[in-house]
Design a protein around this motif. Structure first.
Motif, PDB file in Angstrom:
ATOM      1  N   LEU A 121      10.035   6.026 -12.283  1.00 37.57           N
ATOM      2  CA  LEU A 121       9.821   5.216 -11.104  1.00 37.57           C
ATOM      3  C   LEU A 121      10.384   3.732 -11.493  1.00 37.57           C
ATOM      4  O   LEU A 121      11.362   2.991 -10.563  1.00 37.57           O
ATOM      5  CB  LEU A 121       8.544   5.232 -10.217  1.00 37.57           C
ATOM      6  CG  LEU A 121       8.308   4.217  -9.186  1.00 37.57           C
ATOM      7  CD1 LEU A 121       9.363   4.641  -8.108  1.00 37.57           C
ATOM      8  CD2 LEU A 121       6.959   4.097  -8.885  1.00 37.57           C
ATOM      9  N   ASN A 122      10.204   3.288 -12.608  1.00 37.90           N
ATOM     10  CA  ASN A 122      10.690   2.054 -13.346  1.00 37.90           C
ATOM     11  C   ASN A 122      12.196   2.044 -13.212  1.00 37.90           C
ATOM     12  O   ASN A 122      12.802   0.811 -12.970  1.00 37.90           O
ATOM     13  CB  ASN A 122       9.994   1.413 -14.672  1.00 37.90           C
ATOM     14  CG  ASN A 122       8.876   0.674 -14.258  1.00 37.90           C
ATOM     15  OD1 ASN A 122       8.826  -0.211 -13.716  1.00 37.90           O
ATOM     16  ND2 ASN A 122       7.838   1.397 -15.241  1.00 37.90           N
ATOM     17  N   LEU A 123      12.577   2.981 -13.615  1.00 38.23           N
ATOM     18  CA  LEU A 123      14.360   3.049 -13.772  1.00 38.23           C
ATOM     19  C   LEU A 123      14.827   3.247 -12.569  1.00 38.23           C
ATOM     20  O   LEU A 123      15.686   2.349 -12.391  1.00 38.23           O
ATOM     21  CB  LEU A 123      14.444   4.461 -14.396  1.00 38.23           C
ATOM     22  CG  LEU A 123      14.409   4.568 -16.201  1.00 38.23           C
ATOM     23  CD1 LEU A 123      14.665   5.892 -16.562  1.00 38.23           C
ATOM     24  CD2 LEU A 123      15.066   3.428 -16.734  1.00 38.23           C
ATOM     25  N   GLN A 124      14.376   3.962 -11.715  1.00 36.06           N
ATOM     26  CA  GLN A 124      14.810   3.932 -10.122  1.00 36.06           C
ATOM     27  C   GLN A 124      14.744   2.798  -9.329  1.00 36.06           C
ATOM     28  O   GLN A 124      15.678   2.370  -8.713  1.00 36.06           O
ATOM     29  CB  GLN A 124      14.216   5.207  -9.420  1.00 36.06           C
ATOM     30  CG  GLN A 124      14.199   6.477  -9.816  1.00 36.06           C
ATOM     31  CD  GLN A 124      15.803   7.013 -10.067  1.00 36.06           C
ATOM     32  OE1 GLN A 124      16.260   6.720  -8.882  1.00 36.06           O
ATOM     33  NE2 GLN A 124      16.195   7.292 -11.232  1.00 36.06           N
ATOM     34  N   TRP A 125      13.745   2.104  -9.700  1.00 35.41           N
ATOM     35  CA  TRP A 125      13.442   0.692  -8.933  1.00 35.41           C
ATOM     36  C   TRP A 125      14.500  -0.415  -9.483  1.00 35.41           C
ATOM     37  O   TRP A 125      14.961  -1.029  -8.752  1.00 35.41           O
ATOM     38  CB  TRP A 125      11.829   0.284  -9.161  1.00 35.41           C
ATOM     39  CG  TRP A 125      11.551  -1.069  -8.690  1.00 35.41           C
ATOM     40  CD1 TRP A 125      11.762  -2.435  -9.058  1.00 35.41           C
ATOM     41  CD2 TRP A 125      11.295  -1.259  -7.315  1.00 35.41           C
ATOM     42  NE1 TRP A 125      11.463  -3.355  -8.215  1.00 35.41           N
ATOM     43  CE2 TRP A 125      11.273  -2.361  -7.025  1.00 35.41           C
ATOM     44  CE3 TRP A 125      10.977  -0.373  -6.008  1.00 35.41           C
ATOM     45  CZ2 TRP A 125      10.733  -2.991  -5.909  1.00 35.41           C
ATOM     46  CZ3 TRP A 125      10.568  -0.987  -5.066  1.00 35.41           C
ATOM     47  CH2 TRP A 125      10.492  -2.255  -4.695  1.00 35.41           C
ATOM     48  N   ASN A 126      14.425  -0.493 -10.824  1.00 37.14           N
ATOM     49  CA  ASN A 126      15.428  -1.517 -11.501  1.00 37.14           C
ATOM     50  C   ASN A 126      16.780  -1.221 -10.934  1.00 37.14           C
ATOM     51  O   ASN A 126      17.644  -1.998 -10.675  1.00 37.14           O
ATOM     52  CB  ASN A 126      15.398  -1.504 -12.913  1.00 37.14           C
ATOM     53  CG  ASN A 126      14.108  -1.918 -13.305  1.00 37.14           C
ATOM     54  OD1 ASN A 126      13.150  -2.515 -12.460  1.00 37.14           O
ATOM     55  ND2 ASN A 126      13.538  -1.520 -14.519  1.00 37.14           N
ATOM     56  N   ASP A 127      17.189   0.124 -10.945  1.00 40.38           N
ATOM     57  CA  ASP A 127      18.469   0.671 -10.424  1.00 40.38           C
ATOM     58  C   ASP A 127      18.657   0.289  -8.954  1.00 40.38           C
ATOM     59  O   ASP A 127      19.729  -0.392  -8.572  1.00 40.38           O
ATOM     60  CB  ASP A 127      18.607   2.075 -10.610  1.00 40.38           C
ATOM     61  CG  ASP A 127      19.952   2.629  -9.981  1.00 40.38           C
ATOM     62  OD1 ASP A 127      21.141   2.066 -10.569  1.00 40.38           O
ATOM     63  OD2 ASP A 127      20.261   3.517  -9.220  1.00 40.38           O
ATOM     64  N   PHE A 128      17.685   0.397  -7.965  1.00 41.10           N
ATOM     65  CA  PHE A 128      17.628  -0.012  -6.829  1.00 41.10           C
ATOM     66  C   PHE A 128      17.736  -1.463  -6.417  1.00 41.10           C
ATOM     67  O   PHE A 128      18.781  -2.020  -5.658  1.00 41.10           O
ATOM     68  CB  PHE A 128      16.195   0.344  -6.038  1.00 41.10           C
ATOM     69  CG  PHE A 128      16.084  -0.179  -4.643  1.00 41.10           C
ATOM     70  CD1 PHE A 128      16.633   0.152  -3.721  1.00 41.10           C
ATOM     71  CD2 PHE A 128      14.826  -1.146  -4.613  1.00 41.10           C
ATOM     72  CE1 PHE A 128      16.300  -0.650  -2.347  1.00 41.10           C
ATOM     73  CE2 PHE A 128      14.631  -1.809  -3.550  1.00 41.10           C
ATOM     74  CZ  PHE A 128      15.360  -1.562  -2.299  1.00 41.10           C
ATOM     75  N   VAL A 129      17.138  -2.299  -7.162  1.00 34.14           N
ATOM     76  CA  VAL A 129      17.236  -3.993  -7.006  1.00 34.14           C
ATOM     77  C   VAL A 129      18.606  -4.211  -7.675  1.00 34.14           C
ATOM     78  O   VAL A 129      19.185  -5.223  -6.835  1.00 34.14           O
ATOM     79  CB  VAL A 129      16.399  -4.251  -8.128  1.00 34.14           C
ATOM     80  CG1 VAL A 129      16.435  -5.683  -8.182  1.00 34.14           C
ATOM     81  CG2 VAL A 129      14.614  -3.899  -7.745  1.00 34.14           C
ATOM     82  N   GLN A 130      19.189  -3.566  -8.452  1.00 34.92           N
ATOM     83  CA  GLN A 130      20.558  -4.044  -8.932  1.00 34.92           C
ATOM     84  C   GLN A 130      21.645  -3.671  -7.869  1.00 34.92           C
ATOM     85  O   GLN A 130      22.446  -4.502  -7.352  1.00 34.92           O
ATOM     86  CB  GLN A 130      20.831  -3.237 -10.211  1.00 34.92           C
ATOM     87  CG  GLN A 130      22.364  -3.644 -10.791  1.00 34.92           C
ATOM     88  CD  GLN A 130      22.671  -2.815 -11.899  1.00 34.92           C
ATOM     89  OE1 GLN A 130      21.735  -2.086 -12.425  1.00 34.92           O
ATOM     90  NE2 GLN A 130      24.020  -2.950 -12.576  1.00 34.92           N
ATOM     91  N   LYS A 131      21.645  -2.526  -7.370  1.00 41.85           N
ATOM     92  CA  LYS A 131      22.582  -1.955  -6.297  1.00 41.85           C
ATOM     93  C   LYS A 131      22.194  -2.647  -5.232  1.00 41.85           C
ATOM     94  O   LYS A 131      23.485  -2.947  -4.434  1.00 41.85           O
ATOM     95  CB  LYS A 131      22.438  -0.535  -6.281  1.00 41.85           C
ATOM     96  CG  LYS A 131      22.900   0.137  -7.507  1.00 41.85           C
ATOM     97  CD  LYS A 131      22.898   1.744  -7.416  1.00 41.85           C
ATOM     98  CE  LYS A 131      23.606   2.565  -8.527  1.00 41.85           C
ATOM     99  NZ  LYS A 131      23.129   3.908  -8.398  1.00 41.85           N
TER     100      LYS A 131
END
Length: 502
Positions: A486-496
């Motif tokens: 979830l952390n990986l997905q969340w950080n990717d979401f924030v960046q994109k």
């Protein structure tokens, strides 16, 4: 002459002096105001969240998108706050906020029910492919209701049932009618409907479909795929156990539904290895103590055999019509004895407080029991001592905004009780309850409602999302893996999303 000047100076200077005093007073007032603001914020459920620079940038961008959306709806004189979900659904789907939330990782869906996760259009199209699928097209009677679907062997079809496929071929308009019969809508907030009666009819119309083993497998595969598409990585189903069957072998053992779900998960994991599932063994509030005692024994037996699949126990149904939780006191007091007998623990995940009435006191019980999470908890705000107990016990409330509106507990979503819970530090997560019955799938709509009506920021969204994993019934090892993903997905979401909203 000099004396006159001194008089003028003293008179003219007085306002300046008084003004300085006023500034000093205002400054002290503002300091106290700021302190009060800070102290209130420190009590909120998300007070422990610290945003990164990228998250703070996203927070400002989403705030502006929301502000622009509200300005546009106001300019168009759209009655946003006095409209039902169904009235504004096209508005939601056309909004930039919805696009953002569709791409946001949701974590887990902690509150949904067997028979409530897969879209109605798919149910009809999948069911009609079976020659043995029939629909009841006569007036309601004591046994069947109009629009009820079922599988029958040839020659054993009850009176009033006709082939679903033939019915749809000869009367194409019936498909739309059937969709409406399987969907519960609150089209206008001021219209009267006995929503629980209609709600239960929706489930009755499909409850003879799901035990048919070939359809069961298709149904849950599609349901899990829909959740994954909406960025949900974990789901916990309030599951009503019944024997699966087909016409070649007859009935299968009760545990077959679990082994079939495990097989479906293996298939899902080929493309989405992170997806996880837990089942909360569920029975009904309207049963008696003896019946619930037997259900608890069965739940323990199932959990002993499938400890990684069965996570706990719940009672479902309309709280205004069924027994109170404390009616089952004898059953709850036997839990420790059953824990020792079967060598497994059976925590409770009880529905409580799905009500507008302070006369419904089910939330008092959940503070006294080994109850990990609370389903709905709408009227918890009427019991301040219990609300404080729930906060201190660190028990999570599963909030389902759209379900609460459709079933008539909340009209103007700005007044949803969850806002009081969140500001008082009670931990919550966002769920969709029975999205299939309400005409949608996934969690994006519920998060949109929460974001827009509850004035949530990125800090609150992040806390809600991560709560759904941290308060899940995954074991410690599973939880660690889930949080890492979830952390990986969340950080990717924030960046994109920051890039898209430039």
């Amino acid at each position: 002459m000099m004396k006159k000047y001194l008089i003028y100076i003293s008179l003219l200077g007085a306002p300046l002096f008084w003004g300085q005093n006023k500034v000093t007073e205002t400054s002290a007032y503002q300091q106290n105001w700021k302190l009060s603001e800070k102290e209130n914020a420190a009590m909120a459920f998300d007070a422990d969240i610290k945003l990164s620079e990228a998250e703070m940038v996203l927070d400002k961008k989403i705030f502006q998108v929301r502000k622009q959306f509200l300005s546009e709806t106001e300019a168009k004189k759209i009655s946003l706050y006095n409209s039902s979900f169904y009235e504004i659904r096209p508005l939601i789907e056309g909004s930039k906020l919805y696009e953002v939330l569709q791409n946001m990782p949701k974590g887990g869906l902690l509150h949904t029910h067997s028979g409530g996760i897969t879209e109605v259009q798919w149910i009809i199209s999948a069911a009609r492919k079976y020659n043995e699928c029939y629909v009841y097209d006569q007036k309601d009677n004591d046994q069947f209701i109009f629009g009820q679907l079922a599988f029958f062997e040839k020659g054993k079809v009850p009176n009033g049932f006709v082939s679903l496929d033939k019915k749809l071929n000869t009367n194409p308009d019936f498909e739309k009618q059937l969709q409406d019969l399987l969907t519960l809508k609150r089209d206008h907030l001021c219209s009267y409907t006995d929503y629980w009666i209609e709600f239960e009819k929706r489930f009755k119309r499909i409850n003879l479909l799901l035990p048919y083993r070939p359809f069961f497998k298709e149904y849950y595969l599609k349901g899990f795929q829909d959740l994954i598409k909406d960025k949900v990585q974990h789901v916990e189903i309030r599951y009503i156990f019944e024997e699966l069957y087909d016409f070649q072998h007859g009935k299968y053992p009760l545990k077959t539904s679990i082994t079939d779900l495990q097989d479906i998960l293996k298939e899902i994991h080929q493309s989405d290895p992170q997806f996880t599932l837990k089942l909360i063994y569920s029975s009904f509030k309207f049963l008696d103590n003896e019946s619930i005692g037997k259900q608890l024994e069965t739940a323990f037996e199932m959990k002993k055999e499938f400890p990684d699949m069965i996570s706990g126990f719940d009672l479902v149904a309309d709280e205004a019509a069924g027994h109170n939780i404390n009616f089952f006191e004898k059953n709850w007091t036997k839990l420790n004895e059953l824990n020792k007998k079967y060598g497994v623990e059976m925590p409770l995940f009880l529905h409580a407080g799905e009500s507008n009435s302070a006369l419904n006191k089910n939330v008092l019980d959940v503070a006294l029991l080994n109850n990990k999470r609370i389903g709905h908890g709408l009227n918890l705000i009427y019991f301040p001592k219990t609300m404080e107990q729930i906060r201190k016990q660190n028990k999570l409330v599963e909030v389902s905004p759209i379900s609460n509106q459709v079933l008539g507990y909340v009209s103007d979503m700005r007044n949803h009780p969850a806002r009081v819970l969140l500001s008082n530090g009670v931990q919550c997560s966002i769920s969709s309850d029975d999205p299939s019955v309400y005409g949608y799938t996934g969690l994006s709509y519920d998060f949109w409602v929460a974001l827009v009506y509850w004035e949530l920021d990125v800090k609150a969204l992040k806390k809600l999302v991560f709560n759904s994993i941290n308060y899940s019934s995954l074991n410690e090892n599973e939880k660690k893996k889930a949080v890492t993903y979830l952390n990986l997905q969340w950080n990717d979401f924030v960046q994109k999303t920051n890039q898209k909203l430039n």
